[in-house]
Design a protein around this motif. Structure first.
Motif, PDB file in Angstrom:
ATOM      1  N   GLU A 114      -5.184   1.441   8.350  1.00  0.00           N
ATOM      2  CA  GLU A 114      -5.738   2.776   8.177  1.00  0.00           C
ATOM      3  C   GLU A 114      -7.263   2.772   8.117  1.00  0.00           C
ATOM      4  N   LYS A 322       1.225   2.299   0.482  1.00  0.00           N
ATOM      5  CA  LYS A 322       1.769   3.581   0.924  1.00  0.00           C
ATOM      6  C   LYS A 322       1.614   4.641  -0.152  1.00  0.00           C
ATOM      7  N   HIS A 325      -2.123   5.498  -0.443  1.00  0.00           N
ATOM      8  CA  HIS A 325      -2.631   6.268   0.692  1.00  0.00           C
ATOM      9  C   HIS A 325      -2.161   7.717   0.623  1.00  0.00           C
ATOM     10  N   SER A 329      -4.845  10.659   0.784  1.00  0.00           N
ATOM     11  CA  SER A 329      -4.736  11.688   1.814  1.00  0.00           C
ATOM     12  C   SER A 329      -4.624  13.072   1.196  1.00  0.00           C
TER      13      SER A 329
END
Length: 673
Positions: A114, A322, A325, A329
């Motif tokens: 990412e 995960k 993130h 986000s």
């Protein structure tokens, strides 16, 4: 501190030393070139490149122009524009431990994909360094992963409150919504000890890890649960540590116990123990069996190859990234004051499994092996041992009734069944799992009785989310369970349901009946409870943050971890078809270690079924799903559930044709069809 993962702009070959790199950078397209080609402003290009909201037509023109010009945004400029560093921090206790190296690898791989770099801080297993490491690292990154932090719960709560976004690995914060990724080390330890029991060992040592390690406490809890499950066994805990040297130094203490088996805190400790035992001329597994934890890459090269609990080390890191993130986000889209919508459980639990190698073998002397473990399809009988009441079928332990006095208040203490087993030996319940400490094997719990929680854990509160309220009650066995003198397959208990201030709300008469099934196919359990209101009261289901949220409460079975589960009812196959169904029956086909067990549940009334198969398996008929149940003083609420525990895989058709009639016949005087 060291930097891992994607290089920073200053380290990038294209922006680093050398004339060729500078020429290539100068020759590349600029943001002005893209703006001119797309006939938009530079600000619009910047917004598109940074993922901000832009008219879709303009955004497509910008992306097409950027692709044609082979435009590469400056990572440094992008960070300045977004107010972010494009880096995440990871705080670990020991970088020399392969376990933590693999977790870090998983985080770094996800971050790199990412476009994030990783900054790593090591605390050298010193809790007093952690708060400082967290503060200094967080000031240089966008978010943080704390791996197996050693600080106390209060210190950790304070650290994460000032450190958002954050994810914990191998550590949970009790009754907190802080995202965490872990494995159930208590379950894993139980599996390791159970393996040793099947080999005939009756004296087991646990070489304990660092006192501040949360996963060490988890392992010890599993060790204690095993101690409660296996009567006539000596369980000894020996202080040790987390390194090879610690295991090496502990060998003499282990031998002094005269134990025939050892479970080590981790593989490194096991390596040290194996080395010293070899020097002392002690045969492994001839004289002592050894089990490790983690299954690091060197475990299969030990002498002898090490039996160990395989922990998904890299996957822990990948899942932690995960979860992190998702938070990053959400913050980027909605602003710093908006957090992600949290699930009903903030902890992701990954599966472990036991890897059998040559370091474990039969106990040196099997002459005194407990004959209770010999499989038989004889009649069921409750008997008392040093730790409570155990149900056997021809000598095989198939269930234990635990009164639950030692539970923490916020877990709503209550009597429960754990472990529950098939005749094959497969364990079918999980008690106090890391994701929900307030779930206790097979038990009777109600989320709300006149405002008192007899369920445990956090409660969803409008405007606050999941909140730990000081409203937890207790279910107290009045005189202790008793075995029916005429039928040893029957256990009775009188249970007082007390509010948090000690006020009696319900008086329960509980009866557990059991039978083996013909032909050794399995065994049956019948749970009957009559709850008499001690005053006018209301029994309600859990608060529902979403209109379609499921209800729960009543007789509730939290199953042990499984590899595969298929659930079916009269309304169809699959959790979606069964959740909320009023089917009279529910079947769960469970695969563990390649073997199948089928549990058929038959309810007395027409309650809706609560069912879930992910991230764990649980089921039970729910009281007050659709509306509260109101009882006048001295009025009774009768609850009942019949369970058939069948070895093997049985289809829904077989359940309907064969097992449902048998369930009705087995306890014909109590159960309705």
């Amino acid at each position: 501190m060291t930097n891992h993962g994607s290089p920073t702009p200053a380290e990038s070959p294209a922006a680093g030393t050398g004339r060729r790199g500078r020429e290539q950078s100068a020759a590349g397209a600029t943001i002005s070139d893209v703006a001119a080609a797309a006939s938009v402003s530079r600000a619009t290009v910047s917004r598109v490149m940074n993922g901000r909201k832009v008219d879709p037509e303009l955004a497509e023109r910008v992306r097409q122009a950027a692709a044609e010009l082979d435009y590469r945004p400056s990572a440094m400029a992008r960070s300045l524009s977004l107010g972010r560093t494009q880096a995440v921090g990871v705080v670990v206790p020991d970088l020399t431990n392969p376990m933590f190296q693999e977790v870090l690898r998983g985080i770094a791989a996800g971050a790199d994909a990412e476009g994030y770099g990783v900054v790593v801080a090591e605390t050298a297993e010193r809790p007093e360094r952690e708060a400082r490491a967290v503060r200094s690292t967080r000031s240089r990154v966008d978010a943080l992963v704390m791996v197996a932090p050693r600080m106390t719960d209060d210190e950790l709560a304070a650290a994460v409150a000032a450190t958002q976004p954050v994810v914990l690995v191998n550590r949970t914060l009790p009754e907190s919504s802080v995202p965490a990724v872990s494995v159930d080390y208590a379950e894993a330890m139980y599996d390791a000890v159970e393996h040793l029991m099947t080999l005939g060992h009756r004296s087991v040592v646990y070489l304990a890890g660092p006192a501040a390690s949360s996963s060490n406490a988890e392992r010890y809890a599993g060790f204690e649960t095993a101690q409660a499950s296996f009567g006539g066994v000596s369980f000894i805990s020996v202080p040790c540590g987390a390194t090879i040297a610690d295991g090496y130094a502990a060998a003499e203490a282990v031998l002094a116990t005269r134990a025939t088996a050892v479970v080590a805190y981790n593989d490194l400790v096991a390596f040290g123990l194996l080395g010293r035992l070899d020097e002392l001329g002690v045969s492994v597994p001839g004289e002592v069996s050894v089990v490790g934890f983690d299954d690091i890459d060197l475990a299969r090269f030990a002498k002898p190859p090490l039996t160990t609990v395989a922990v998904p080390r890299t996957q822990l890191g990948e899942r932690a990234w995960k979860r992190l993130h998702e938070q990053i986000s959400t913050t980027a889209v909605h602003g710093d004051d908006a957090g992600p919508a949290l699930p009903d459980s903030s902890t992701d639990l990954l599966r472990t499994h036991l890897v059998l190698r040559e370091s474990t073998g039969p106990a040196p002397d099997l002459a005194d092996r407990d004959q209770d473990q010999t499989r038989s399809a004889g009649p069921t009988a409750w008997r008392s041992d040093v730790v409570g009441n155990v149900l056997t079928a021809g000598g095989v332990r198939i269930a234990r009734y635990v009164t639950g006095e030692a539970m923490r208040p916020e877990h709503s203490p209550r009597p429960y069944l754990h472990p529950v087993r098939a005749l094959s030996g497969a364990r079918l319940t999980s008690a106090h799992p890391a994701d929900r400490r307030h779930l206790h094997g097979l038990s009777l719990g109600l989320p709300d009785v006149n405002g008192t929680s007899f369920w445990g854990g956090r409660t969803w509160v409008q405007g606050e989310g999941m909140t730990l309220l000081p409203n937890h009650g207790r279910e107290v066995s009045r005189r202790g369970p008793s075995v029916d003198a005429a039928d040893p397959g029957v256990l009775r208990d009188e249970v007082d349901w007390l509010a948090s201030d000690g006020t009696p709300l319900l008086a329960e008469t509980r009866q557990l009946r059991s039978r083996t099934l013909a032909g050794g196919a399995g065994w049956a359990l019948r749970w009957s409870s009559a709850l008499v209101a001690q005053r006018d009261l209301t029994i309600a289901g859990p608060p529902r943050p979403r209109p379609n949220a499921a209800g729960y409460g009543g007789l509730y079975w939290r199953f042990a971890p499984v590899e595969e589960c298929t659930v079916a009812s009269a309304d169809g196959v699959g959790a979606a078809a069964c959740l909320g169904s009023r089917s009279p029956w529910l079947s769960l086909a469970l695969r563990t270690a390649g073997s199948w067990t089928t549990v058929v549940l038959v309810q007395d009334g027409g309650e809706r079924w609560f069912v879930r198969t992910e991230p764990y398996v649980a089921a039970g008929p729910a009281v007050a799903w659709d509306a509260p149940v109101r009882l006048a003083a001295r009025e009774s609420l009768d609850l009942g559930l019949t369970a058939l525990v069948l070895d093997g895989l049985h289809t829904p058709a077989a359940v309907v044709e064969r097992w449902l009639p048998l369930a009705a016949e087995t306890f014909a005087t109590e159960a309705s069809r």
